[in-house]
Design an enzyme around this catalytic site. Structure first.
Site, short mmCIF file in Angstrom:
data_model
loop_
_atom_site.label_atom_id
_atom_site.label_comp_id
_atom_site.label_asym_id
_atom_site.label_seq_id
_atom_site.Cartn_x
_atom_site.Cartn_y
_atom_site.Cartn_z
N GLU A 107 -10.56 -1.60 10.13
CA GLU A 107 -11.87 -2.24 10.07
C GLU A 107 -11.70 -3.62 10.71
OE1 GLU A 107 -13.63 -2.76 6.18
OE2 GLU A 107 -15.38 -3.73 7.07
N ARG A 121 1.04 2.56 0.24
CA ARG A 121 0.93 1.37 1.09
C ARG A 121 2.20 0.52 0.95
NH1 ARG A 121 -4.10 -0.48 0.95
NH2 ARG A 121 -3.70 -2.64 1.43
N LYS A 124 -6.29 -8.36 3.56
CA LYS A 124 -7.00 -9.17 4.54
C LYS A 124 -7.84 -10.24 3.86
CE LYS A 124 -8.38 -5.51 6.88
NZ LYS A 124 -8.97 -4.61 7.88
P1 ATP Z 1 -6.32 -4.66 3.31
O1 ATP Z 1 -6.29 -3.85 2.06
O2 ATP Z 1 -5.05 -5.36 3.63
O3 ATP Z 1 -7.46 -5.60 3.37
P2 ATP Z 1 -7.51 -2.46 4.58
O4 ATP Z 1 -6.97 -1.23 4.01
O5 ATP Z 1 -8.84 -2.91 4.13
O6 ATP Z 1 -6.45 -3.61 4.46
P3 ATP Z 1 -8.13 -1.29 7.10
O7 ATP Z 1 -8.48 -2.00 8.34
O8 ATP Z 1 -9.14 -0.50 6.41
O9 ATP Z 1 -7.53 -2.40 6.14
O10 ATP Z 1 -6.81 -0.44 7.30
C1 ATP Z 1 -6.55 0.37 8.41
C2 ATP Z 1 -5.49 1.35 8.04
O11 ATP Z 1 -4.30 0.69 7.65
C3 ATP Z 1 -5.90 2.22 6.87
O12 ATP Z 1 -5.59 3.57 7.17
C4 ATP Z 1 -5.09 1.72 5.74
O13 ATP Z 1 -4.82 2.73 4.83
C5 ATP Z 1 -3.83 1.20 6.42
N1 ATP Z 1 -3.21 0.14 5.64
C6 ATP Z 1 -3.80 -0.99 5.18
N2 ATP Z 1 -2.95 -1.72 4.44
C7 ATP Z 1 -1.77 -1.04 4.42
C8 ATP Z 1 -0.50 -1.26 3.81
N3 ATP Z 1 -0.26 -2.35 3.08
N4 ATP Z 1 0.47 -0.33 4.02
C9 ATP Z 1 0.24 0.74 4.76
N5 ATP Z 1 -0.93 1.02 5.36
C10 ATP Z 1 -1.94 0.15 5.19
MG MG Z 2 -9.82 -0.46 4.21
#
Ligand code: ATP
Ligand code: MG
Length: 553
Positions: free
Chosen positions: A31, A257, A267
Protein backbone atom coordinates in the site's frame (compact mmCIF):
# COMPACT_ATOMS: atom_id res chain seq x y z
CA UNK A 1 13.60 -26.08 -9.13
CA UNK A 2 14.17 -24.50 -5.73
CA UNK A 3 17.25 -25.57 -3.77
CA UNK A 4 16.09 -24.46 -0.36
CA UNK A 5 12.69 -25.38 0.81
CA UNK A 6 9.97 -24.32 3.20
CA UNK A 7 6.25 -24.96 3.50
CA UNK A 8 5.36 -22.42 0.81
CA UNK A 9 7.92 -23.69 -1.69
CA UNK A 10 6.64 -27.22 -0.96
CA UNK A 11 3.07 -26.16 -1.84
CA UNK A 12 4.21 -24.41 -5.02
CA UNK A 13 6.32 -27.41 -6.09
CA UNK A 14 3.40 -29.79 -5.49
CA UNK A 15 0.98 -27.56 -7.44
CA UNK A 16 3.33 -27.55 -10.42
CA UNK A 17 4.12 -31.27 -10.15
CA UNK A 18 0.46 -32.23 -9.93
CA UNK A 19 -0.52 -29.96 -12.79
CA UNK A 20 -2.69 -27.49 -10.88
CA UNK A 21 -0.66 -24.68 -12.48
CA UNK A 22 1.75 -24.52 -15.35
CA UNK A 23 3.44 -21.31 -14.25
CA UNK A 24 3.74 -19.85 -10.80
CA UNK A 25 2.65 -16.21 -10.54
CA UNK A 26 3.17 -14.26 -7.31
CA UNK A 27 2.85 -10.59 -6.45
CA UNK A 28 4.19 -8.09 -3.96
CA UNK A 29 1.28 -5.79 -3.00
CA UNK A 30 2.40 -2.71 -1.04
CA UNK A 31 0.00 0.00 0.00
CA UNK A 32 1.68 3.29 -1.02
CA UNK A 33 1.13 4.92 2.37
CA UNK A 34 4.73 4.90 3.53
CA UNK A 35 8.18 3.63 2.70
CA UNK A 36 9.10 -0.05 2.62
CA UNK A 37 10.95 -1.56 5.57
CA UNK A 38 13.04 -4.66 6.19
CA UNK A 39 9.85 -6.67 6.86
CA UNK A 40 8.65 -5.82 3.37
CA UNK A 41 12.07 -6.88 2.08
CA UNK A 42 11.34 -10.34 3.48
CA UNK A 43 8.02 -10.43 1.57
CA UNK A 44 9.70 -9.08 -1.59
CA UNK A 45 12.49 -11.67 -1.47
CA UNK A 46 9.91 -14.40 -0.87
CA UNK A 47 7.59 -13.45 -3.73
CA UNK A 48 10.23 -12.55 -6.31
CA UNK A 49 12.46 -15.37 -5.10
CA UNK A 50 9.83 -18.09 -5.54
CA UNK A 51 8.87 -16.76 -8.97
CA UNK A 52 12.51 -16.82 -10.08
CA UNK A 53 13.28 -20.24 -8.63
CA UNK A 54 10.26 -21.87 -10.28
CA UNK A 55 10.58 -20.05 -13.60
CA UNK A 56 7.45 -17.98 -13.07
CA UNK A 57 6.89 -14.27 -12.59
CA UNK A 58 6.17 -11.79 -9.84
CA UNK A 59 4.03 -8.68 -10.19
CA UNK A 60 4.46 -5.42 -8.36
CA UNK A 61 0.94 -4.32 -7.49
CA UNK A 62 0.10 -1.18 -5.61
CA UNK A 63 -2.79 -1.75 -3.26
CA UNK A 64 -3.91 1.85 -3.78
CA UNK A 65 -7.44 1.75 -2.43
CA UNK A 66 -7.22 4.45 0.23
CA UNK A 67 -6.45 7.83 -1.41
CA UNK A 68 -6.49 9.66 1.91
CA UNK A 69 -3.23 8.12 3.05
CA UNK A 70 -1.52 7.39 -0.25
CA UNK A 71 0.90 9.53 -2.24
CA UNK A 72 2.71 9.43 -5.56
CA UNK A 73 6.00 10.04 -3.76
CA UNK A 74 5.53 6.76 -1.89
CA UNK A 75 4.75 4.94 -5.14
CA UNK A 76 8.00 6.20 -6.70
CA UNK A 77 10.06 5.37 -3.62
CA UNK A 78 8.64 1.84 -3.43
CA UNK A 79 9.52 1.15 -7.07
CA UNK A 80 13.05 2.44 -6.51
CA UNK A 81 13.45 0.31 -3.38
CA UNK A 82 12.28 -2.93 -5.02
CA UNK A 83 14.61 -2.30 -7.97
CA UNK A 84 17.53 -1.53 -5.68
CA UNK A 85 16.91 -4.80 -3.85
CA UNK A 86 17.59 -6.44 -7.21
CA UNK A 87 14.14 -7.42 -8.45
CA UNK A 88 12.39 -6.76 -11.74
CA UNK A 89 8.66 -6.97 -12.37
CA UNK A 90 9.11 -6.52 -16.12
CA UNK A 91 5.78 -5.62 -17.74
CA UNK A 92 3.90 -6.42 -14.59
CA UNK A 93 3.50 -3.15 -12.79
CA UNK A 94 -0.11 -3.10 -11.67
CA UNK A 95 -2.42 -1.09 -9.45
CA UNK A 96 -5.60 -2.11 -7.70
CA UNK A 97 -6.92 1.18 -9.10
CA UNK A 98 -6.54 -0.27 -12.63
CA UNK A 99 -9.41 -2.57 -11.67
CA UNK A 100 -11.81 -0.05 -10.13
CA UNK A 101 -14.31 -0.36 -12.99
CA UNK A 102 -14.20 -4.18 -12.93
CA UNK A 103 -14.50 -4.23 -9.16
CA UNK A 104 -17.51 -1.92 -9.36
CA UNK A 105 -19.19 -4.27 -11.83
CA UNK A 106 -18.50 -7.23 -9.56
CA UNK A 107 -20.04 -5.33 -6.65
CA UNK A 108 -23.16 -4.82 -8.79
CA UNK A 109 -23.04 -8.55 -9.56
CA UNK A 110 -23.13 -9.36 -5.85
CA UNK A 111 -26.01 -6.95 -5.26
CA UNK A 112 -27.95 -8.50 -8.14
CA UNK A 113 -27.38 -11.94 -6.63
CA UNK A 114 -28.72 -10.76 -3.26
CA UNK A 115 -25.23 -11.05 -1.77
CA UNK A 116 -24.52 -7.39 -1.04
CA UNK A 117 -26.53 -4.44 0.24
CA UNK A 118 -26.21 -0.74 0.89
CA UNK A 119 -26.18 0.00 4.61
CA UNK A 120 -27.13 3.41 6.04
CA UNK A 121 -25.68 2.71 9.49
CA UNK A 122 -22.76 4.86 10.56
CA UNK A 123 -19.32 3.36 11.12
CA UNK A 124 -19.92 3.41 14.89
CA UNK A 125 -23.29 1.71 14.54
CA UNK A 126 -21.80 -0.95 12.30
CA UNK A 127 -19.14 -1.59 14.90
CA UNK A 128 -21.75 -1.83 17.64
CA UNK A 129 -23.77 -4.34 15.58
CA UNK A 130 -20.76 -6.47 14.80
CA UNK A 131 -20.74 -8.39 18.10
CA UNK A 132 -17.60 -9.81 19.66
CA UNK A 133 -15.55 -12.98 19.56
CA UNK A 134 -18.04 -14.53 22.02
CA UNK A 135 -21.30 -12.88 20.94
CA UNK A 136 -22.87 -12.99 17.48
CA UNK A 137 -23.51 -9.76 15.61
CA UNK A 138 -26.92 -8.24 14.91
CA UNK A 139 -28.42 -7.66 11.49
CA UNK A 140 -28.53 -4.12 10.20
CA UNK A 141 -32.09 -2.79 9.67
CA UNK A 142 -31.04 -2.22 6.02
CA UNK A 143 -29.92 -5.78 5.42
CA UNK A 144 -33.09 -6.83 3.63
CA UNK A 145 -33.42 -3.81 1.41
CA UNK A 146 -34.91 -4.66 -2.01
CA UNK A 147 -32.31 -5.39 -4.65
CA UNK A 148 -33.50 -2.55 -6.94
CA UNK A 149 -33.09 -0.06 -4.12
CA UNK A 150 -29.58 -1.37 -3.42
CA UNK A 151 -28.62 -1.03 -7.07
CA UNK A 152 -30.01 2.49 -7.22
CA UNK A 153 -28.27 3.60 -4.01
CA UNK A 154 -24.95 2.06 -5.01
CA UNK A 155 -25.13 3.83 -8.38
CA UNK A 156 -25.86 7.10 -6.58
CA UNK A 157 -22.99 6.47 -4.14
CA UNK A 158 -20.72 6.31 -7.15
CA UNK A 159 -22.32 9.41 -8.64
CA UNK A 160 -21.30 11.40 -5.58
CA UNK A 161 -24.76 12.10 -4.14
CA UNK A 162 -23.81 11.24 -0.55
CA UNK A 163 -21.33 12.47 2.03
CA UNK A 164 -18.35 10.55 3.32
CA UNK A 165 -19.56 7.84 5.67
CA UNK A 166 -23.26 8.26 4.85
CA UNK A 167 -23.56 4.76 3.43
CA UNK A 168 -21.42 1.70 2.70
CA UNK A 169 -21.81 -1.38 0.59
CA UNK A 170 -21.62 -4.60 2.61
CA UNK A 171 -21.43 -8.23 1.66
CA UNK A 172 -24.47 -10.17 2.87
CA UNK A 173 -22.90 -13.24 4.47
CA UNK A 174 -23.64 -14.16 8.07
CA UNK A 175 -23.86 -11.86 11.11
CA UNK A 176 -23.60 -14.90 13.40
CA UNK A 177 -20.44 -16.31 11.85
CA UNK A 178 -17.77 -17.21 14.41
CA UNK A 179 -15.39 -15.40 12.04
CA UNK A 180 -15.97 -11.68 12.46
CA UNK A 181 -14.62 -11.05 8.95
CA UNK A 182 -17.69 -12.85 7.57
CA UNK A 183 -20.18 -10.68 9.51
CA UNK A 184 -21.26 -8.70 6.48
CA UNK A 185 -17.90 -7.03 5.82
CA UNK A 186 -17.76 -3.60 4.21
CA UNK A 187 -16.88 -3.75 0.49
CA UNK A 188 -17.10 -0.06 -0.49
CA UNK A 189 -16.94 3.22 1.39
CA UNK A 190 -17.59 6.78 0.28
CA UNK A 191 -14.40 8.86 0.27
CA UNK A 192 -14.51 12.20 -1.50
CA UNK A 193 -10.78 12.47 -2.13
CA UNK A 194 -8.61 12.70 -5.22
CA UNK A 195 -6.63 9.57 -5.98
CA UNK A 196 -2.99 9.75 -7.16
CA UNK A 197 -3.90 7.76 -10.28
CA UNK A 198 -7.62 8.02 -10.91
CA UNK A 199 -7.94 11.64 -9.83
CA UNK A 200 -11.57 12.61 -9.25
CA UNK A 201 -13.06 9.74 -11.24
CA UNK A 202 -14.19 7.96 -8.09
CA UNK A 203 -15.68 8.92 -4.75
CA UNK A 204 -16.27 5.35 -3.62
CA UNK A 205 -13.33 3.08 -2.98
CA UNK A 206 -13.18 -0.69 -2.43
CA UNK A 207 -11.84 -2.03 0.85
CA UNK A 208 -8.67 -4.10 1.01
CA UNK A 209 -10.76 -7.27 1.32
CA UNK A 210 -12.82 -6.54 -1.76
CA UNK A 211 -9.88 -5.39 -3.88
CA UNK A 212 -7.19 -7.87 -2.99
CA UNK A 213 -8.40 -11.32 -3.98
CA UNK A 214 -10.17 -10.00 -7.07
CA UNK A 215 -7.00 -8.20 -8.20
CA UNK A 216 -5.13 -11.48 -7.68
CA UNK A 217 -7.71 -13.28 -9.83
CA UNK A 218 -7.57 -10.66 -12.60
CA UNK A 219 -3.77 -10.95 -12.80
CA UNK A 220 -3.78 -14.75 -12.72
CA UNK A 221 -1.85 -14.87 -9.44
CA UNK A 222 -1.48 -18.51 -8.44
CA UNK A 223 -0.12 -18.10 -4.92
CA UNK A 224 -1.05 -14.99 -2.96
CA UNK A 225 1.45 -14.87 -0.10
CA UNK A 226 0.66 -12.62 2.82
CA UNK A 227 1.38 -12.26 6.51
CA UNK A 228 -0.46 -14.09 9.28
CA UNK A 229 -2.81 -11.27 10.24
CA UNK A 230 -4.70 -12.08 7.04
CA UNK A 231 -5.32 -15.69 8.01
CA UNK A 232 -8.74 -14.84 9.46
CA UNK A 233 -9.55 -12.98 6.23
CA UNK A 234 -8.97 -16.06 4.08
CA UNK A 235 -12.57 -17.35 4.38
CA UNK A 236 -13.74 -13.96 3.04
CA UNK A 237 -11.09 -14.03 0.31
CA UNK A 238 -12.44 -17.45 -0.73
CA UNK A 239 -16.12 -16.45 -0.35
CA UNK A 240 -15.68 -13.55 -2.76
CA UNK A 241 -13.86 -15.71 -5.31
CA UNK A 242 -16.62 -18.34 -4.97
CA UNK A 243 -19.36 -15.79 -5.55
CA UNK A 244 -17.90 -13.79 -8.44
CA UNK A 245 -17.28 -14.75 -12.08
CA UNK A 246 -13.50 -14.27 -11.68
CA UNK A 247 -11.15 -15.43 -14.46
CA UNK A 248 -8.79 -17.44 -12.24
CA UNK A 249 -8.57 -18.96 -8.81
CA UNK A 250 -5.66 -17.75 -6.65
CA UNK A 251 -4.80 -19.33 -3.33
CA UNK A 252 -3.89 -17.28 -0.27
CA UNK A 253 -1.09 -18.64 1.93
CA UNK A 254 0.00 -16.91 5.12
CA UNK A 255 3.49 -16.71 6.60
CA UNK A 256 4.92 -15.11 9.73
CA UNK A 257 5.90 -11.47 9.55
CA UNK A 258 9.43 -10.43 10.38
CA UNK A 259 10.02 -8.82 13.76
CA UNK A 260 13.48 -7.53 14.66
CA UNK A 261 14.99 -6.68 18.03
CA UNK A 262 15.75 -2.99 18.76
CA UNK A 263 13.42 -2.07 15.90
CA UNK A 264 9.82 -1.12 15.19
CA UNK A 265 8.39 -2.38 11.90
CA UNK A 266 5.12 -0.64 11.28
CA UNK A 267 4.65 2.08 8.73
CA UNK A 268 2.47 3.99 11.18
CA UNK A 269 5.23 4.00 13.81
CA UNK A 270 7.91 4.86 11.26
CA UNK A 271 5.80 7.74 9.95
CA UNK A 272 5.51 9.03 13.51
CA UNK A 273 9.31 9.00 13.91
CA UNK A 274 9.57 11.10 10.76
CA UNK A 275 6.75 13.57 11.47
CA UNK A 276 7.88 14.10 15.08
CA UNK A 277 11.45 14.77 13.94
CA UNK A 278 13.11 11.95 15.86
CA UNK A 279 15.08 11.04 12.73
CA UNK A 280 16.41 12.82 9.65
CA UNK A 281 13.63 11.39 7.47
CA UNK A 282 12.32 8.11 6.08
CA UNK A 283 15.84 7.34 4.84
CA UNK A 284 17.63 8.18 8.08
CA UNK A 285 20.46 5.65 8.45
CA UNK A 286 18.92 4.44 11.73
CA UNK A 287 15.56 3.64 10.16
CA UNK A 288 14.73 0.02 9.27
CA UNK A 289 13.38 1.26 5.95
CA UNK A 290 15.00 -0.03 2.79
CA UNK A 291 16.02 3.53 1.94
CA UNK A 292 17.47 3.96 5.45
CA UNK A 293 19.44 0.72 5.25
CA UNK A 294 20.72 1.80 1.84
CA UNK A 295 21.81 5.20 3.18
CA UNK A 296 23.42 3.37 6.10
CA UNK A 297 25.53 1.41 3.59
CA UNK A 298 23.89 -2.03 3.83
CA UNK A 299 24.34 -3.81 0.49
CA UNK A 300 21.23 -5.19 -1.24
CA UNK A 301 22.96 -8.57 -1.39
CA UNK A 302 23.18 -8.64 2.41
CA UNK A 303 19.46 -7.94 2.76
CA UNK A 304 18.67 -10.76 0.33
CA UNK A 305 21.03 -13.07 2.25
CA UNK A 306 19.33 -12.10 5.49
CA UNK A 307 15.90 -12.93 4.04
CA UNK A 308 17.23 -16.38 3.12
CA UNK A 309 18.71 -16.89 6.59
CA UNK A 310 15.44 -15.90 8.25
CA UNK A 311 13.43 -18.26 6.08
CA UNK A 312 9.64 -18.52 6.13
CA UNK A 313 7.63 -20.10 8.88
CA UNK A 314 4.04 -20.25 10.07
CA UNK A 315 4.71 -18.97 13.59
CA UNK A 316 5.65 -15.41 14.53
CA UNK A 317 9.15 -14.96 15.83
CA UNK A 318 11.56 -12.24 16.83
CA UNK A 319 14.84 -12.16 14.93
CA UNK A 320 17.98 -10.68 16.50
CA UNK A 321 19.11 -7.57 14.66
CA UNK A 322 22.65 -8.94 15.04
CA UNK A 323 21.73 -11.54 12.42
CA UNK A 324 21.07 -8.78 9.89
CA UNK A 325 24.32 -7.09 10.91
CA UNK A 326 26.13 -10.38 10.47
CA UNK A 327 24.81 -10.71 6.92
CA UNK A 328 26.02 -7.17 6.20
CA UNK A 329 29.52 -7.77 7.62
CA UNK A 330 29.73 -11.00 5.69
CA UNK A 331 29.20 -9.26 2.35
CA UNK A 332 31.28 -6.19 3.20
CA UNK A 333 34.21 -8.17 4.53
CA UNK A 334 34.52 -9.77 1.10
CA UNK A 335 33.75 -6.74 -1.04
CA UNK A 336 34.56 -3.47 0.74
CA UNK A 337 37.76 -1.62 -0.13
CA UNK A 338 39.96 -0.73 2.83
CA UNK A 339 40.77 2.91 3.42
CA UNK A 340 42.42 4.95 6.15
CA UNK A 341 40.45 7.41 8.23
CA UNK A 342 41.16 8.86 11.65
CA UNK A 343 38.04 9.76 13.58
CA UNK A 344 39.65 11.54 16.52
CA UNK A 345 43.07 12.68 15.33
CA UNK A 346 46.17 12.96 17.53
CA UNK A 347 49.17 14.65 15.92
CA UNK A 348 52.38 12.62 15.63
CA UNK A 349 55.66 14.26 14.62
CA UNK A 350 58.49 11.98 13.41
CA UNK A 351 61.64 13.71 14.63
CA UNK A 352 64.11 11.78 12.48
CA UNK A 353 62.08 12.07 9.24
CA UNK A 354 63.83 14.16 6.54
CA UNK A 355 62.41 17.70 6.52
CA UNK A 356 59.60 18.18 4.03
CA UNK A 357 59.85 14.71 2.55
CA UNK A 358 56.58 13.02 1.42
CA UNK A 359 56.71 9.36 0.49
CA UNK A 360 54.02 7.29 -1.25
CA UNK A 361 53.51 3.95 0.47
CA UNK A 362 51.66 1.10 -1.19
CA UNK A 363 48.65 -0.28 0.71
CA UNK A 364 46.49 -3.30 -0.24
CA UNK A 365 42.86 -2.43 -1.04
CA UNK A 366 41.54 -5.64 0.43
CA UNK A 367 43.72 -8.20 2.21
CA UNK A 368 40.89 -10.76 1.66
CA UNK A 369 40.98 -10.19 -2.08
CA UNK A 370 44.37 -9.68 -3.79
CA UNK A 371 42.53 -8.94 -7.04
CA UNK A 372 41.34 -5.69 -5.47
CA UNK A 373 44.91 -4.38 -5.96
CA UNK A 374 46.74 -1.69 -4.07
CA UNK A 375 46.80 2.08 -3.76
CA UNK A 376 49.33 4.59 -2.54
CA UNK A 377 48.94 6.78 0.54
CA UNK A 378 51.15 9.72 1.40
CA UNK A 379 53.47 9.32 4.42
CA UNK A 380 55.37 12.23 5.94
CA UNK A 381 56.97 13.53 9.11
CA UNK A 382 53.63 14.94 10.37
CA UNK A 383 51.00 12.31 10.86
CA UNK A 384 47.76 11.77 12.71
CA UNK A 385 46.74 8.62 14.53
CA UNK A 386 43.59 7.75 16.48
CA UNK A 387 43.67 9.44 19.87
CA UNK A 388 42.58 6.26 21.65
CA UNK A 389 45.47 4.33 20.09
CA UNK A 390 47.71 6.08 22.62
CA UNK A 391 47.80 5.81 26.40
CA UNK A 392 50.29 7.71 28.48
CA UNK A 393 49.99 5.15 31.25
CA UNK A 394 48.92 1.99 29.43
CA UNK A 395 46.52 -0.35 31.20
CA UNK A 396 47.23 -4.06 31.24
CA UNK A 397 46.40 -5.54 27.83
CA UNK A 398 46.72 -2.18 26.08
CA UNK A 399 49.35 -2.98 23.45
CA UNK A 400 49.11 0.11 21.29
CA UNK A 401 51.25 3.23 21.42
CA UNK A 402 52.64 4.42 24.76
CA UNK A 403 55.80 6.29 25.85
CA UNK A 404 58.91 4.30 24.90
CA UNK A 405 56.88 1.72 22.99
CA UNK A 406 57.21 0.72 19.32
CA UNK A 407 54.19 0.03 17.05
CA UNK A 408 53.72 -0.64 13.34
CA UNK A 409 52.00 1.92 11.15
CA UNK A 410 50.13 -0.22 8.63
CA UNK A 411 52.11 -0.78 5.40
CA UNK A 412 54.55 2.01 6.36
CA UNK A 413 57.11 1.99 9.19
CA UNK A 414 57.59 1.14 12.85
CA UNK A 415 57.54 4.18 15.09
CA UNK A 416 58.52 4.61 18.74
CA UNK A 417 57.02 7.22 21.02
CA UNK A 418 59.72 9.39 22.58
CA UNK A 419 57.84 12.28 24.16
CA UNK A 420 54.35 13.56 24.94
CA UNK A 421 53.54 17.23 24.33
CA UNK A 422 50.75 18.79 26.42
CA UNK A 423 48.95 22.10 26.43
CA UNK A 424 48.55 24.50 29.35
CA UNK A 425 45.74 22.43 30.91
CA UNK A 426 47.58 19.14 30.54
CA UNK A 427 45.76 17.76 27.49
CA UNK A 428 47.90 15.77 25.07
CA UNK A 429 48.31 17.71 21.83
CA UNK A 430 51.15 15.90 20.09
CA UNK A 431 53.44 12.89 20.27
CA UNK A 432 57.11 13.10 19.33
CA UNK A 433 58.24 9.86 17.76
CA UNK A 434 61.08 8.36 15.76
CA UNK A 435 60.78 5.89 12.91
CA UNK A 436 63.00 3.00 11.87
CA UNK A 437 63.90 3.49 8.16
CA UNK A 438 64.68 -0.23 7.79
CA UNK A 439 61.02 -1.18 8.44
CA UNK A 440 59.61 0.31 5.25
CA UNK A 441 56.50 -1.59 4.13
CA UNK A 442 55.82 -2.71 7.68
CA UNK A 443 58.38 -5.47 8.35
CA UNK A 444 61.65 -5.39 10.24
CA UNK A 445 64.75 -7.10 8.78
CA UNK A 446 65.56 -8.50 12.25
CA UNK A 447 62.10 -10.06 12.47
CA UNK A 448 60.89 -8.08 15.51
CA UNK A 449 57.13 -7.69 15.60
CA UNK A 450 55.35 -4.92 17.46
CA UNK A 451 52.18 -6.05 19.23
CA UNK A 452 50.03 -3.43 17.53
CA UNK A 453 49.49 -2.14 14.00
CA UNK A 454 47.83 1.25 13.73
CA UNK A 455 46.18 3.16 10.91
CA UNK A 456 47.47 6.65 10.24
CA UNK A 457 47.31 9.57 7.80
CA UNK A 458 49.73 12.23 6.69
CA UNK A 459 48.33 15.40 8.27
CA UNK A 460 48.87 17.64 5.28
CA UNK A 461 47.34 15.38 2.63
CA UNK A 462 44.37 14.10 4.63
CA UNK A 463 40.92 15.63 4.06
CA UNK A 464 38.63 16.79 6.84
CA UNK A 465 35.30 14.97 7.09
CA UNK A 466 32.17 14.74 9.18
CA UNK A 467 31.50 11.21 10.37
CA UNK A 468 28.16 10.08 11.77
CA UNK A 469 28.26 7.12 14.08
CA UNK A 470 25.08 5.09 14.41
CA UNK A 471 23.77 2.76 17.04
CA UNK A 472 20.39 1.07 17.50
CA UNK A 473 17.50 3.51 17.30
CA UNK A 474 15.94 1.97 20.41
CA UNK A 475 17.70 1.20 23.65
CA UNK A 476 15.85 -2.03 24.37
CA UNK A 477 15.32 -5.12 22.23
CA UNK A 478 11.54 -4.87 22.62
CA UNK A 479 10.60 -1.19 22.25
CA UNK A 480 7.26 -0.43 23.83
CA UNK A 481 7.07 -3.63 25.89
CA UNK A 482 6.67 -1.51 29.04
CA UNK A 483 4.41 1.15 27.58
CA UNK A 484 5.28 4.03 25.29
CA UNK A 485 7.64 2.85 22.55
CA UNK A 486 8.80 6.42 21.92
CA UNK A 487 10.15 6.49 25.48
CA UNK A 488 12.49 3.68 24.47
CA UNK A 489 14.28 5.71 21.80
CA UNK A 490 18.05 5.49 22.29
CA UNK A 491 19.27 9.05 23.00
CA UNK A 492 22.76 8.05 21.78
CA UNK A 493 21.66 6.50 18.49
CA UNK A 494 23.59 9.13 16.51
CA UNK A 495 26.94 10.75 17.31
CA UNK A 496 28.31 13.34 14.88
CA UNK A 497 32.11 13.75 14.73
CA UNK A 498 33.19 16.94 12.99
CA UNK A 499 36.98 16.69 13.26
CA UNK A 500 37.66 13.42 11.45
CA UNK A 501 40.32 13.12 8.72
CA UNK A 502 40.23 10.75 5.77
CA UNK A 503 42.38 9.51 2.94
CA UNK A 504 42.12 11.77 -0.16
CA UNK A 505 40.89 8.85 -2.29
CA UNK A 506 37.68 8.84 -0.25
CA UNK A 507 36.56 11.90 -2.15
CA UNK A 508 35.97 9.60 -5.12
CA UNK A 509 33.82 6.99 -3.37
CA UNK A 510 30.28 7.39 -4.72
CA UNK A 511 27.14 7.42 -2.59
CA UNK A 512 25.95 3.82 -2.49
CA UNK A 513 29.38 2.27 -2.05
CA UNK A 514 30.56 1.10 1.35
CA UNK A 515 34.23 0.93 2.33
CA UNK A 516 36.06 -0.26 5.40
CA UNK A 517 37.92 2.34 7.39
CA UNK A 518 40.72 0.12 8.62
CA UNK A 519 40.25 -1.00 12.21
CA UNK A 520 37.15 1.20 12.66
CA UNK A 521 34.32 -0.35 10.74
CA UNK A 522 32.37 0.01 7.53
CA UNK A 523 31.48 3.48 6.31
CA UNK A 524 29.62 4.95 3.37
CA UNK A 525 29.35 8.48 1.96
CA UNK A 526 26.14 10.25 2.98
CA UNK A 527 24.20 12.16 0.32
CA UNK A 528 24.49 15.27 2.56
CA UNK A 529 28.19 15.41 1.68
CA UNK A 530 29.75 17.67 -0.97
CA UNK A 531 33.27 17.63 -2.46
CA UNK A 532 34.15 20.42 -0.04
CA UNK A 533 32.45 18.85 2.95
CA UNK A 534 32.67 15.09 3.01
CA UNK A 535 30.17 13.24 5.20
CA UNK A 536 30.36 9.53 6.04
CA UNK A 537 27.94 7.27 7.87
CA UNK A 538 29.17 4.38 9.91
CA UNK A 539 27.44 1.32 8.52
CA UNK A 540 28.64 -1.00 11.29
CA UNK A 541 31.63 -1.41 13.53
CA UNK A 542 34.06 -4.28 13.14
CA UNK A 543 34.12 -6.57 16.12
CA UNK A 544 36.09 -4.59 18.69
CA UNK A 545 37.94 -7.01 20.96
CA UNK A 546 39.40 -4.25 23.04
CA UNK A 547 35.97 -2.95 24.01
CA UNK A 548 34.99 -6.48 25.03
CA UNK A 549 38.12 -7.07 27.06
CA UNK A 550 37.65 -3.78 28.85
CA UNK A 551 33.99 -4.46 29.54
CA UNK A 552 34.85 -7.83 31.08
CA UNK A 553 37.83 -6.59 33.01
P1 ATP B 1 3.01 -2.31 8.24
O1 ATP B 1 2.23 -3.31 9.05
O2 ATP B 1 4.46 -2.28 8.52
O3 ATP B 1 2.43 -0.95 8.29
P2 ATP B 1 1.64 -3.27 5.98
O4 ATP B 1 1.40 -4.70 6.14
O5 ATP B 1 0.52 -2.34 6.26
O6 ATP B 1 2.93 -2.85 6.78
P3 ATP B 1 1.63 -3.34 3.14
O7 ATP B 1 2.08 -2.29 2.22
O8 ATP B 1 0.21 -3.67 3.21
O9 ATP B 1 2.20 -2.94 4.56
O10 ATP B 1 2.48 -4.66 2.93
C1 ATP B 1 2.81 -5.20 1.69
C2 ATP B 1 3.18 -6.64 1.88
O11 ATP B 1 4.29 -6.76 2.76
C3 ATP B 1 2.05 -7.44 2.50
O12 ATP B 1 1.90 -8.65 1.77
C4 ATP B 1 2.49 -7.68 3.89
O13 ATP B 1 1.98 -8.88 4.36
C5 ATP B 1 4.01 -7.71 3.77
N1 ATP B 1 4.64 -7.31 5.02
C6 ATP B 1 4.41 -6.19 5.73
N2 ATP B 1 5.12 -6.17 6.87
C7 ATP B 1 5.84 -7.33 6.89
C8 ATP B 1 6.76 -7.92 7.81
N3 ATP B 1 7.10 -7.30 8.94
N4 ATP B 1 7.29 -9.12 7.49
C9 ATP B 1 6.97 -9.74 6.35
N5 ATP B 1 6.11 -9.25 5.44
C10 ATP B 1 5.54 -8.06 5.70
MG1 MG C 1 -1.22 -3.88 5.01
Amino acid sequence: MAERTDFIRDIVAADLREGRHRTVVTRFPPEPNGHLHIGHAKAICLNFGIAAEFGGRCHLRFDDTNPVREEQAYIDAIEADVRWLGFDWGEHLHHASDYFEQLYRWAVHLISAGKAYVDDLSADEIRAHRGTLTEPGRNSPWRDRPMEENLDLFRRMRAGEFENGARVLRARIDMASPNINLRDPVLYRIVHAAHPRTGDAWCIYPTYDFAHGQSDAIEGITHSLCTLEFEAHRPLYDWLLDNLPVPSRPRQIEFARLNLTYTVLSKRALLRLVTDGHVRGWDDPRMPTISGLRRRGFPAQAIRDFATMVGVAKADSLVEVEMLEHAVRDVLNRTASRRFAVLDPLRVVIDNWPDGKVEEVEVPNNPEDPAAGTRTVAFSGELVIERDDFMEEPEAKFFRLAPGREVRLRSAYFITCRDVVKDAVGAIVELRCTYDPSTRGGDAPDGRRPRATLHWLSAEQALPAEVRLYDHLFSRPDPGADGDWLADLNPASETVLRGAMVEPSLRDVPVGETVQFERLGYFTPDPDGTPAGLVFNRTLTLKDTWAKVRARG
